[in-house]
Design a protein around this motif. Structure first.
Motif, short mmCIF file in Angstrom:
data_model
loop_
_atom_site.label_atom_id
_atom_site.label_comp_id
_atom_site.label_asym_id
_atom_site.label_seq_id
_atom_site.Cartn_x
_atom_site.Cartn_y
_atom_site.Cartn_z
N LEU A 170 34.58 3.89 -40.34
CA LEU A 170 34.50 2.40 -41.01
C LEU A 170 33.84 2.58 -42.50
CD1 LEU A 170 34.17 0.18 -38.01
CD2 LEU A 170 36.40 1.00 -39.09
N LYS A 171 32.70 3.05 -42.05
CA LYS A 171 31.62 2.78 -43.53
C LYS A 171 31.74 4.16 -44.23
CE LYS A 171 29.10 -0.84 -41.26
NZ LYS A 171 27.93 -1.33 -40.90
N ARG A 172 32.13 5.22 -43.76
CA ARG A 172 31.98 6.57 -44.62
C ARG A 172 30.97 7.00 -45.50
NH1 ARG A 172 37.19 6.40 -47.67
NH2 ARG A 172 36.59 8.29 -48.25
N PRO A 173 29.74 7.09 -44.84
CA PRO A 173 28.68 7.40 -45.47
C PRO A 173 28.54 8.68 -46.31
CG PRO A 173 28.11 7.85 -43.25
CD PRO A 173 29.48 7.18 -43.28
N ASP A 174 27.74 8.92 -47.08
CA ASP A 174 27.46 10.16 -47.79
C ASP A 174 26.32 10.95 -47.23
OD1 ASP A 174 29.27 9.82 -50.21
OD2 ASP A 174 28.02 7.98 -50.76
N LEU A 175 25.34 9.95 -46.46
CA LEU A 175 24.13 10.52 -45.94
C LEU A 175 23.83 9.83 -44.75
CD1 LEU A 175 21.22 12.11 -46.34
CD2 LEU A 175 20.39 10.07 -47.26
N VAL A 176 23.51 10.59 -43.67
CA VAL A 176 23.04 9.78 -42.40
C VAL A 176 21.86 10.44 -42.02
CG1 VAL A 176 23.53 9.83 -39.81
CG2 VAL A 176 25.44 9.94 -41.67
N VAL A 177 20.90 9.45 -41.74
CA VAL A 177 19.57 9.83 -41.24
C VAL A 177 19.31 9.67 -39.80
CG1 VAL A 177 17.05 9.06 -41.40
CG2 VAL A 177 18.60 8.70 -43.43
N LEU A 178 18.92 10.62 -38.85
CA LEU A 178 19.19 10.68 -37.61
C LEU A 178 17.63 11.02 -36.81
CD1 LEU A 178 22.40 12.75 -37.10
CD2 LEU A 178 22.03 10.41 -36.50
N ASP A 179 17.45 10.15 -36.08
CA ASP A 179 16.67 10.54 -34.96
C ASP A 179 16.87 11.30 -34.23
OD1 ASP A 179 13.96 10.52 -33.38
OD2 ASP A 179 14.31 8.52 -32.53
N ILE A 180 16.05 12.49 -33.60
CA ILE A 180 16.35 13.57 -32.80
C ILE A 180 16.63 13.00 -31.13
CG2 ILE A 180 15.87 15.66 -31.72
CD1 ILE A 180 16.54 16.24 -34.54
N LYS A 181 15.53 12.37 -30.85
CA LYS A 181 15.53 12.01 -29.44
C LYS A 181 15.90 10.48 -29.33
CE LYS A 181 12.88 13.76 -25.98
NZ LYS A 181 11.50 13.97 -25.22
N MET A 182 17.03 10.26 -29.04
CA MET A 182 17.56 8.98 -28.70
C MET A 182 18.29 8.81 -27.14
SD MET A 182 19.05 7.44 -32.47
CE MET A 182 20.23 9.22 -32.75
N PRO A 183 18.35 7.59 -26.70
CA PRO A 183 19.23 7.40 -25.74
C PRO A 183 20.82 7.24 -25.80
CG PRO A 183 18.41 5.27 -26.14
CD PRO A 183 17.69 6.35 -26.88
#
Length: 69
Positions: free
Chosen positions: A46-59
């Motif tokens: 839906l949002k079609r980002p150019d960049l995604v910032v991710l945490d490694i450890k998430m539930p």
């Protein structure tokens, strides 16, 4: 302007990233912040980002799995 999504399960970190980084001044538009990779992946089409910032450890779904998908 670059479109950005971020995911981190820690509310303090997630809100800090949203509020402390001057996204627009740096040429970015923060489109959303999520508490796990599953929520993030649901919104990517839906949002079609150019960049995604991710945490490694998430539930639910961690950042590595989200990146693979």
């Amino acid at each position: 302007m670059w479109r950005v999504l971020l995911a981190d399960d820690e509310p303090f970190v997630r809100e800090g990233l949203k509020e402390l980084i001057p996204w627009e001044e740096l040429g970015y538009e923060l489109l959303g912040a999520y508490k796990n990779g599953k929520e993030l992946l649901d919104d990517i089409p839906l949002k079609r980002p150019d960049l995604v910032v991710l945490d490694i450890k998430m539930p639910v779904m961690d950042g590595l799995e989200a990146a693979r998908i």
